[in-house]
Enzyme design. Sequence first.
Site, PDB file in Angstrom:
ATOM      1  N   HIS A 258       0.844  -1.202   0.000  1.00 52.17           N
ATOM      2  CA  HIS A 258       0.000   0.000   0.000  1.00 52.17           C
ATOM      3  C   HIS A 258       0.871   1.240   0.000  1.00 52.17           C
ATOM      4  O   HIS A 258       1.930   1.258   0.636  1.00 52.17           O
ATOM      5  CB  HIS A 258      -0.931   0.022   1.230  1.00 52.17           C
ATOM      6  CG  HIS A 258      -2.100   0.919   1.030  1.00 52.17           C
ATOM      7  ND1 HIS A 258      -2.047   2.272   1.266  1.00 52.17           N
ATOM      8  CD2 HIS A 258      -3.343   0.659   0.565  1.00 52.17           C
ATOM      9  CE1 HIS A 258      -3.220   2.805   0.975  1.00 52.17           C
ATOM     10  NE2 HIS A 258      -4.025   1.850   0.539  1.00 52.17           N
ATOM     11  N   ASP A 315      -8.018  -5.099  -0.529  1.00 56.41           N
ATOM     12  CA  ASP A 315      -8.598  -5.961  -1.571  1.00 56.41           C
ATOM     13  C   ASP A 315      -8.373  -7.449  -1.326  1.00 56.41           C
ATOM     14  O   ASP A 315      -9.078  -8.282  -1.888  1.00 56.41           O
ATOM     15  CB  ASP A 315      -8.026  -5.571  -2.945  1.00 56.41           C
ATOM     16  CG  ASP A 315      -8.446  -4.164  -3.318  1.00 56.41           C
ATOM     17  OD1 ASP A 315      -9.655  -3.882  -3.204  1.00 56.41           O
ATOM     18  OD2 ASP A 315      -7.588  -3.352  -3.674  1.00 56.41           O
TER      19      ASP A 315
END
Length: 365
Positions: A258, A315
């Site tokens: 991320h 996700d």
Amino acid sequence: MQDKKKGLEDIVAMDTSICFIDGIQGILRYRGIEVEQLEQMPYDAVSYLLIYGTIPDQQELDAYSRKLKSERYISSEILDVLKVCNYGSEALDSLRTAVCCSAHMDTEKDDSTMEANMNKSIRLVAKFPTLVASVYRYKTGQLPISPNEELSHGANFLYMLKGQVPTAIEADAIEKDFILSAEHELNPSTFSLRITASTMADIYSAVITGLCTLKGPLHGGARKGVMNMLDEVALPENAERYVLDKLLHRQKVMGFGHRVYKNGDPRAKLFKDIAKKLADERGDSHWYDVAEKLEHSMYSKFMEEKGRPIYPNVDFYAAVVYKYLEIPPELATSVFATGRVSGWISHYFEQYANNRVIRPRANYI
Ligand SMILES: CC(C)(COP(=O)(O)OP(=O)(O)OC[C@H]1O[C@@H](n2cnc3c(N)ncnc32)[C@H](O)[C@@H]1OP(=O)(O)O)[C@@H](O)C(=O)NCCC(=O)NCCS
């Protein structure tokens, strides 16, 4: 240009009162409220919070839910468009086309008064689940199912998808999915939407911009990538080999890493708990086990190779939740968008209220 600034890393582009992220401590708040607390609310309340800026009292929540329920229906003209889109296009492309057509049919499309913009917002939030479910029904050779006003936002979505009222755990899982997917500060789709809003374009144009940006595999498209990866890995014992192979070939493993969270994404943990509940309800931990093995293999192999850890992002376990809810990979990005639309709309209003056109410079070489 410094390499670090490529991708605008760490650039603070604006002020916002919608979302707070602490990427080191793994804290996420919408409008000052921890995501762990938001997850316990109905999606309608979180949508209201994002768009109106305050937590609704019971009366406000009831009125908002009533409005959303009455706006769930889509016209036969839009259904005809979806039928045409059915041939070969991806689900997200069909959804985008349906939102474009909904704009054409909205008599308030170019009315930018606050009242008209609020009306359009409610229509968008309310109709997204119906549009996505209808896309799926046509793509699987079935007729769309009309909304059921007795059901919550999430439960009604699953009902329209499969023609069956979901269990309480399934309904809770999809409501939480919509909430955890609803907002995330200046992620790529929200940033692109704010650029469109800053030109004073209408709200449909801005939401369509968001949809287009969400599609990419490095953003919302990663959820579909994770679902495909789970199928490819198939068994927990294949996970380590899969990860090693990807790292060896310098390929990305979907659902990991991320830009902002450096010690783990708080949403990943919450999605992991939701996936566990679904696995327990079904008495089938297969996909949960495959995912956990991938998580552990990725952590240790990435650490060995790069000397630092990597964690699952939002996700990764969202994809496991979709597996248990039998949402197919092709629909994953559109389901993500169904939650995200409330966050997009809140950013549209924030940009609009204190606007200056977003127009940076480039370094000529
Ligand atoms: C999320 C993401 C786009 C962040 O990108 P970023 O901040 O630009 O980070 P980078 O892509 O520059 O990655 C930094 C390093 O970690 C590695 N890395 C990051 N994510 C990785 C992943 N998922 N798999 C393998 N390696 C990864 C990169 O190869 C790079 O290695 P290097 O320094 O040796 O070149 C990136 O982690 C990614 O592509 N993840 C997979 C897609 C995904 O899940 N997207 C959803 C985001 S919520």
